[in-house]
Design a protein around this motif. Sequence first.
Motif, PDB file in Angstrom:
ATOM      1  N   ASP A  25      68.454 -18.271  -1.665  1.00 28.00           N
ATOM      2  CA  ASP A  25      68.295 -17.639  -2.976  1.00 28.00           C
ATOM      3  C   ASP A  25      67.413 -16.387  -2.962  1.00 28.00           C
ATOM      4  O   ASP A  25      66.776 -16.068  -3.961  1.00 28.00           O
ATOM      5  CB  ASP A  25      67.696 -18.659  -3.961  1.00 28.00           C
ATOM      6  CG  ASP A  25      66.317 -19.138  -3.512  1.00 28.00           C
ATOM      7  OD1 ASP A  25      65.951 -18.868  -2.354  1.00 28.00           O
ATOM      8  OD2 ASP A  25      65.614 -19.756  -4.329  1.00 28.00           O
TER       9      ASP A  25
ATOM     10  N   ALA B 247      65.774 -13.146  -3.587  1.00 31.79           N
ATOM     11  CA  ALA B 247      66.024 -12.416  -4.830  1.00 31.79           C
ATOM     12  C   ALA B 247      66.551 -11.006  -4.637  1.00 31.79           C
ATOM     13  O   ALA B 247      67.175 -10.448  -5.535  1.00 31.79           O
ATOM     14  CB  ALA B 247      64.722 -12.367  -5.634  1.00 31.79           C
ATOM     15  N   TYR B 248      66.310 -10.420  -3.482  1.00 35.50           N
ATOM     16  CA  TYR B 248      66.719  -9.019  -3.278  1.00 35.50           C
ATOM     17  C   TYR B 248      68.010  -8.907  -2.481  1.00 35.50           C
ATOM     18  O   TYR B 248      68.503  -7.830  -2.221  1.00 35.50           O
ATOM     19  CB  TYR B 248      65.619  -8.252  -2.525  1.00 35.50           C
ATOM     20  CG  TYR B 248      65.167  -8.949  -1.267  1.00 35.50           C
ATOM     21  CD1 TYR B 248      65.946  -8.899  -0.118  1.00 35.50           C
ATOM     22  CD2 TYR B 248      63.982  -9.671  -1.245  1.00 35.50           C
ATOM     23  CE1 TYR B 248      65.560  -9.568   1.024  1.00 35.50           C
ATOM     24  CE2 TYR B 248      63.583 -10.338  -0.090  1.00 35.50           C
ATOM     25  CZ  TYR B 248      64.374 -10.282   1.031  1.00 35.50           C
ATOM     26  OH  TYR B 248      63.996 -10.954   2.166  1.00 35.50           O
TER      27      TYR B 248
ATOM     28  N   LYS C 129      73.681  -6.803  -8.648  1.00 36.33           N
ATOM     29  CA  LYS C 129      74.067  -8.223  -8.535  1.00 36.33           C
ATOM     30  C   LYS C 129      73.004  -9.077  -7.855  1.00 36.33           C
ATOM     31  O   LYS C 129      73.277 -10.223  -7.518  1.00 36.33           O
ATOM     32  CB  LYS C 129      75.397  -8.381  -7.788  1.00 36.33           C
ATOM     33  CG  LYS C 129      76.568  -7.741  -8.490  1.00 36.33           C
ATOM     34  CD  LYS C 129      77.828  -8.118  -7.766  1.00 36.33           C
ATOM     35  CE  LYS C 129      78.997  -7.281  -8.227  1.00 36.33           C
ATOM     36  NZ  LYS C 129      80.109  -7.329  -7.308  1.00 36.33           N
ATOM     37  N   THR C 130      71.837  -8.526  -7.582  1.00 36.14           N
ATOM     38  CA  THR C 130      70.754  -9.354  -7.059  1.00 36.14           C
ATOM     39  C   THR C 130      69.792  -9.667  -8.206  1.00 36.14           C
ATOM     40  O   THR C 130      69.808  -9.003  -9.241  1.00 36.14           O
ATOM     41  CB  THR C 130      69.983  -8.644  -5.930  1.00 36.14           C
ATOM     42  OG1 THR C 130      69.382  -7.458  -6.467  1.00 36.14           O
ATOM     43  CG2 THR C 130      70.884  -8.270  -4.770  1.00 36.14           C
ATOM     44  N   ARG C 131      68.945 -10.697  -8.015  1.00 40.32           N
ATOM     45  CA  ARG C 131      68.009 -11.112  -9.060  1.00 40.32           C
ATOM     46  C   ARG C 131      66.993 -10.016  -9.382  1.00 40.32           C
ATOM     47  O   ARG C 131      66.445  -9.967 -10.484  1.00 40.32           O
ATOM     48  CB  ARG C 131      67.297 -12.399  -8.607  1.00 40.32           C
ATOM     49  CG  ARG C 131      66.582 -13.151  -9.679  1.00 40.32           C
ATOM     50  CD  ARG C 131      66.606 -14.659  -9.432  1.00 40.32           C
ATOM     51  NE  ARG C 131      66.221 -15.101  -8.120  1.00 40.32           N
ATOM     52  CZ  ARG C 131      64.949 -15.272  -7.709  1.00 40.32           C
ATOM     53  NH1 ARG C 131      63.962 -15.000  -8.502  1.00 40.32           N
ATOM     54  NH2 ARG C 131      64.708 -15.732  -6.500  1.00 40.32           N
ATOM     55  N   LEU C 132      66.719  -9.137  -8.455  1.00 38.37           N
ATOM     56  CA  LEU C 132      65.748  -8.069  -8.692  1.00 38.37           C
ATOM     57  C   LEU C 132      66.429  -6.733  -9.000  1.00 38.37           C
ATOM     58  O   LEU C 132      65.828  -5.673  -8.838  1.00 38.37           O
ATOM     59  CB  LEU C 132      64.839  -7.917  -7.468  1.00 38.37           C
ATOM     60  CG  LEU C 132      63.985  -9.141  -7.104  1.00 38.37           C
ATOM     61  CD1 LEU C 132      63.083  -8.842  -5.905  1.00 38.37           C
ATOM     62  CD2 LEU C 132      63.142  -9.606  -8.283  1.00 38.37           C
TER      63      LEU C 132
ATOM     64  N   SER D 282      61.933 -16.462  -3.162  1.00 35.11           N
ATOM     65  CA  SER D 282      62.806 -17.582  -2.806  1.00 35.11           C
ATOM     66  C   SER D 282      62.165 -18.917  -3.162  1.00 35.11           C
ATOM     67  O   SER D 282      60.983 -19.132  -2.877  1.00 35.11           O
ATOM     68  CB  SER D 282      63.089 -17.542  -1.288  1.00 35.11           C
ATOM     69  OG  SER D 282      63.726 -18.731  -0.879  1.00 35.11           O
TER      70      SER D 282
ATOM     71  N   ARG E 287      73.513 -12.997  -0.701  1.00 33.72           N
ATOM     72  CA  ARG E 287      73.440 -14.178  -1.562  1.00 33.72           C
ATOM     73  C   ARG E 287      74.487 -14.114  -2.686  1.00 33.72           C
ATOM     74  O   ARG E 287      75.058 -15.123  -3.085  1.00 33.72           O
ATOM     75  CB  ARG E 287      72.032 -14.231  -2.162  1.00 33.72           C
ATOM     76  CG  ARG E 287      71.837 -15.312  -3.155  1.00 33.72           C
ATOM     77  CD  ARG E 287      70.438 -15.211  -3.741  1.00 33.72           C
ATOM     78  NE  ARG E 287      70.293 -16.195  -4.780  1.00 33.72           N
ATOM     79  CZ  ARG E 287      70.405 -15.905  -6.071  1.00 33.72           C
ATOM     80  NH1 ARG E 287      70.640 -14.684  -6.468  1.00 33.72           N
ATOM     81  NH2 ARG E 287      70.283 -16.867  -6.963  1.00 33.72           N
ATOM     82  N   ALA E 288      74.718 -12.891  -3.190  1.00 36.35           N
ATOM     83  CA  ALA E 288      75.634 -12.729  -4.322  1.00 36.35           C
ATOM     84  C   ALA E 288      77.097 -12.727  -3.888  1.00 36.35           C
ATOM     85  O   ALA E 288      77.996 -12.812  -4.723  1.00 36.35           O
ATOM     86  CB  ALA E 288      75.302 -11.425  -5.041  1.00 36.35           C
TER      87      ALA E 288
END
Length: 361
Positions: A59, A61-62, A233-236, A167, A66-67
């Motif tokens: 997971d 974030a950057y 599309k990343t969490r950050l 993460s 992952r996406a």
Amino acid sequence: MTGCGEKLTKLTSGSQYDICMPGECLQMLTSGACITYNQNAGGCNRMLKVLLHGSCSYDCAYCPVRADRSGLAFAPRELAETFLGLYRKNLVGGLFLTSGIPYDTDDVMGELIESARILRTEGYAGYLHLKILPGARREDICEAARFADRISLNVETTGESRLRVLSGIKDYASDIIKRLGWIADAAPGHHTTQLVIGAAGETDKEIFNCVTALYERMLPSRIYYSSFKALPKTRLASRESTHPWRSRRWYQMDYLIREYGFNKTELLPLLDDHGTLRNDDPKTLLARNREPVDPNSASFTDLLHVPGIGTVTAHAIIRARERRTIRTPRDLGVSGACLKRALPYLAFSGSARQVTLAGFR
Ligand code: SF4
């Protein structure tokens, strides 16, 4: 090109955030296929960087891997044959193999090792860099080190609390630091790591402490730095990217630590009261607070502190002064841009005693 050109294109593109050299240059391999490679990394000229798996269940974030939901992946033999096809056509000169972790870490690690084993069994003797996955087993790390010229595990950030920002899965002490120790044992002098600067809000002081501790305890051959990029599309994705100057300055700091052996006490003042590195050449900043040195009498270490003078130039100056007293810049026996940078920090007394190269060994 093989029939799996599209997969290769996507899986090479996904590997670009693992750094093999500062300022690395990614280029098209052919006009038809968008395959990126690193021109100079690993000394192998045109290193193919590729993911075995293009998706990941972790997971971070950057991380764009992952996406990715495509599930694109190479089987070990497919990867080995694809690479060997390119290598035999002289399109690539070495391989950097990394991977997302779509399922069990040990299974993916096993596939990375199997890819390497097939390559070596097929007679490939060229440069091979294998990524170690966080949480990898010790025996797998040893096996990877047996096949690869270099292995690496990314430290990512400076400590447990910072990793928590990135993460909820990785454990800093166990998955990363403990494994870095195993890697140091398995591949002394043949392992590297990478820091992502700014992703978790770490200060330069934290980075400084982390980097100096890594060089002291884990003895990596080098550390790579990448400025955090806020990718779609990343969490950050909505965070501000870290300016590239910060990783550039960290490469310069790293050089002072790793190549010149400058100590922590003299480097710490380069950080301001907030623990932030200034956007200026660290060696020049240090030199501004030192007296100019006489090239006739300066120690090798003192010469290394002069901007523009590295180990080669310092040795050249010491050889020059063994022949005659240095009275002018011309007597230094060096020229060009480095001399221009050095001159403001040199004092030509012309009367200092001669010092021999042997005196600095
Ligand atoms: S472990 Fe983290 S950084 Fe590595 S591929 Fe998976 S999500 Fe990305």
